[in-house]
Design a protein around this motif. Structure first.
Motif, PDB file in Angstrom:
ATOM      1  N   UNK A 151       0.867  -1.179   0.000  1.00  0.00           N
ATOM      2  CA  UNK A 151       0.000   0.000   0.000  1.00  0.00           C
ATOM      3  C   UNK A 151       0.898   1.221   0.000  1.00  0.00           C
ATOM      4  N   UNK A 152       0.323   2.401   0.075  1.00  0.00           N
ATOM      5  CA  UNK A 152       1.101   3.602  -0.150  1.00  0.00           C
ATOM      6  C   UNK A 152       1.341   4.428   1.092  1.00  0.00           C
ATOM      7  N   UNK A 153       2.240   5.374   0.962  1.00  0.00           N
ATOM      8  CA  UNK A 153       2.541   6.332   2.014  1.00  0.00           C
ATOM      9  C   UNK A 153       3.359   7.467   1.433  1.00  0.00           C
ATOM     10  N   UNK A 154       3.678   8.431   2.264  1.00  0.00           N
ATOM     11  CA  UNK A 154       4.469   9.577   1.825  1.00  0.00           C
ATOM     12  C   UNK A 154       5.513   9.901   2.880  1.00  0.00           C
ATOM     13  N   UNK A 155       6.675  10.299   2.426  1.00  0.00           N
ATOM     14  CA  UNK A 155       7.760  10.679   3.322  1.00  0.00           C
ATOM     15  C   UNK A 155       7.580  12.143   3.705  1.00  0.00           C
ATOM     16  N   UNK A 312      -7.242   3.448  -6.910  1.00  0.00           N
ATOM     17  CA  UNK A 312      -7.908   2.154  -6.901  1.00  0.00           C
ATOM     18  C   UNK A 312      -7.247   1.227  -5.881  1.00  0.00           C
ATOM     19  N   UNK A 313      -7.636  -0.039  -5.913  1.00  0.00           N
ATOM     20  CA  UNK A 313      -7.125  -1.029  -4.967  1.00  0.00           C
ATOM     21  C   UNK A 313      -5.602  -1.015  -4.945  1.00  0.00           C
ATOM     22  N   UNK A 314      -5.026  -0.937  -3.753  1.00  0.00           N
ATOM     23  CA  UNK A 314      -3.579  -0.900  -3.599  1.00  0.00           C
ATOM     24  C   UNK A 314      -3.021   0.499  -3.450  1.00  0.00           C
ATOM     25  N   UNK A 315      -3.839   1.529  -3.748  1.00  0.00           N
ATOM     26  CA  UNK A 315      -3.392   2.914  -3.603  1.00  0.00           C
ATOM     27  C   UNK A 315      -3.661   3.468  -2.211  1.00  0.00           C
ATOM     28  N   UNK A 316      -4.407   2.738  -1.392  1.00  0.00           N
ATOM     29  CA  UNK A 316      -4.742   3.220  -0.059  1.00  0.00           C
ATOM     30  C   UNK A 316      -3.502   3.667   0.706  1.00  0.00           C
ATOM     31  N   UNK A 317      -3.609   4.785   1.414  1.00  0.00           N
ATOM     32  CA  UNK A 317      -2.488   5.324   2.178  1.00  0.00           C
ATOM     33  C   UNK A 317      -1.608   6.259   1.384  1.00  0.00           C
ATOM     34  N   UNK A 318      -1.757   6.262   0.048  1.00  0.00           N
ATOM     35  CA  UNK A 318      -0.922   7.111  -0.799  1.00  0.00           C
ATOM     36  C   UNK A 318      -1.335   8.576  -0.680  1.00  0.00           C
ATOM     37  N   UNK A 319      -0.442   9.446  -1.137  1.00  0.00           N
ATOM     38  CA  UNK A 319      -0.679  10.880  -1.028  1.00  0.00           C
ATOM     39  C   UNK A 319      -1.477  11.421  -2.205  1.00  0.00           C
ATOM     40  N   UNK A 338      -5.250   8.698   0.457  1.00  0.00           N
ATOM     41  CA  UNK A 338      -6.257   7.837  -0.168  1.00  0.00           C
ATOM     42  C   UNK A 338      -6.974   7.036   0.914  1.00  0.00           C
ATOM     43  N   UNK A 339      -8.299   7.154   0.956  1.00  0.00           N
ATOM     44  CA  UNK A 339      -9.082   6.587   2.044  1.00  0.00           C
ATOM     45  C   UNK A 339     -10.025   5.504   1.531  1.00  0.00           C
TER      46      UNK A 339
END
Length: 375
Positions: A151-155, A312-319, A338-339
């Motif tokens: 899943x995603x995140x941001x620094x 979409x699916x797998x992008x959750x947590x992304x900025x 992404x929620x």
């Protein structure tokens, strides 16, 4: 046998704690079926319409066929697992920098993108980023019996990652790996190499509500900071009360290109999205199966609603990030995380994002290395 007991405990706990155990199983293995329609936070497990016609999404599972149920999850359900030939670095042996100092002054400019990418020119499609374009985007991994999940995140600091709560709701810090400087998950020939860190501790927002997706954010404090450089940078955060209605902003990650795809994207996607005001978003979502009584939580903002343009699916947590100043400034600040959404890419059906501006002070408070005490 021990493994089966662990799996069974997870399944039972999922139901008991109020989460949707959205497993696609044969009808005979399901004691209580879930409704055919269901929406899910973070776009991670939008699964209700992905079951084969002879399967159902199950709320309460039979307790005498656990192994078969687990196999059905792997074979028949939409997942956020990643298939890649690129190995993980062994975090236990990753060299820890001797200093937190990052001497590259350009790398320390928060939100500075690389609009033309880094390294030799490569061919990409319109929905793909170029190498190093968004250097604050990180991939977050954990592994379980179904495979490697991403899943995603941001620094937001050299040693701190901002992401969603729901992905790590039941994860321990020791299970998570953060990768920065990545672009193509399935290539080892990129000019700029990714780096990985383990997670020392997790701070989750204390008021997260799984039923509505409210307050869906968490911070990962890494076991060592990343060294900031051209392809690894931090993203700027917005000021409290900031408003972005009507702007066109961007989200990036390795989620699926469209709902129903069997695998995640190997190359980092990007999608251009229009920000909606609260009233627009609420009215559009009320036209869906959410119904006329749906109220958008105060901590959420919305973007999208254009055909085939969505996270979409797998992008959750992304900025979700918007330009600072002019649209072509190359500088960005993160406005959302992404929620959740209703499948992906439907016309007039926006997705929701955690409003980062609302939580700017909460984030800053967690970054303070000690707690003030009043006497």
């Amino acid at each position: 046998m021990e493994r089966l007991w662990v799996i069974a405990a997870i399944l039972v706990g999922c139901v008991f704690l109020g989460d949707a155990c959205n497993f696609c199983v044969p009808k005979e293995d399901c004691l209580v079926e879930k409704p055919r329609f269901e929406f899910h936070w973070g776009l991670q497990s939008r699964i209700a319409s992905e079951c084969a016609v002879y399967n159902v999404c199950c709320d309460v599972l039979r307790d005498d066929n656990t192994e078969a149920q687990v196999q059905n999850v792997a074979n028949n359900c939409e997942t956020d697992t990643l298939h890649t030939t690129k190995p993980f670095v062994n975090i236990s042996f990753w060299p820890i920098p001797e200093s937190d100092d990052t001497s590259d002054p350009q790398a320390q400019v928060a939100g500075k993108s690389n609009p033309r990418g880094l390294g030799p020119s490569v061919y990409v499609t319109n929905d793909q980023s170029v190498p190093g374009q968004y250097p604050w985007v990180v991939a977050i991994f954990y592994q379980d019996i179904f495979g490697t999940h991403v899943f995603g995140g941001s620094l937001i600091r050299p040693g701190v990652v901002l992401t969603s709560f729901h992905h790590i709701r039941y994860r321990d810090a020791s299970e998570i790996v953060v990768r920065a400087g990545e672009w193509d998950m399935d290539s080892s020939t990129e000019q700029f190499k990714f780096e990985e860190r383990g997670v020392d501790r997790i701070v989750r927002h204390e008021r997260f509500d799984f039923e509505t997706g409210a307050n869906n954010l968490a911070l990962l404090f890494l076991n060592a900071p990343f060294e900031l450089q051209d392809h690894i940078r931090i993203i700027a955060l917005p000021e409290p009360q900031s408003n972005y209605d009507g702007l066109r902003c961007t989200a990036a990650g390795w989620g699926k290109k469209k709902f129903g795809d069997r695998g995640l994207s190997n190359i980092m996607k990007k999608v251009d999205l229009r920000m909606l005001n609260r009233n627009q978003c609420e009215q559009l979502l009320r036209r869906t199966n959410l119904g006329n009584s749906f109220n958008l939580p105060d901590s959420l903002i919305c973007a999208g609603g254009e055909l085939n343009k969505d996270t979409c699916t797998g992008d959750g947590g992304s900025a979700l990030f918007c330009p600072i100043g002019a649209e072509d400034s190359g500088l960005y600040e993160q406005v959302g995380i992404v929620n959740w959404g209703m499948e992906c890419g439907h016309q007039n059906v926006p997705a929701t994002y955690t409003n980062v501006a609302m939580f700017r002070q909460w984030i800053e408070d967690q970054l303070v290395p000690f707690t003030y005490r009043n006497f």
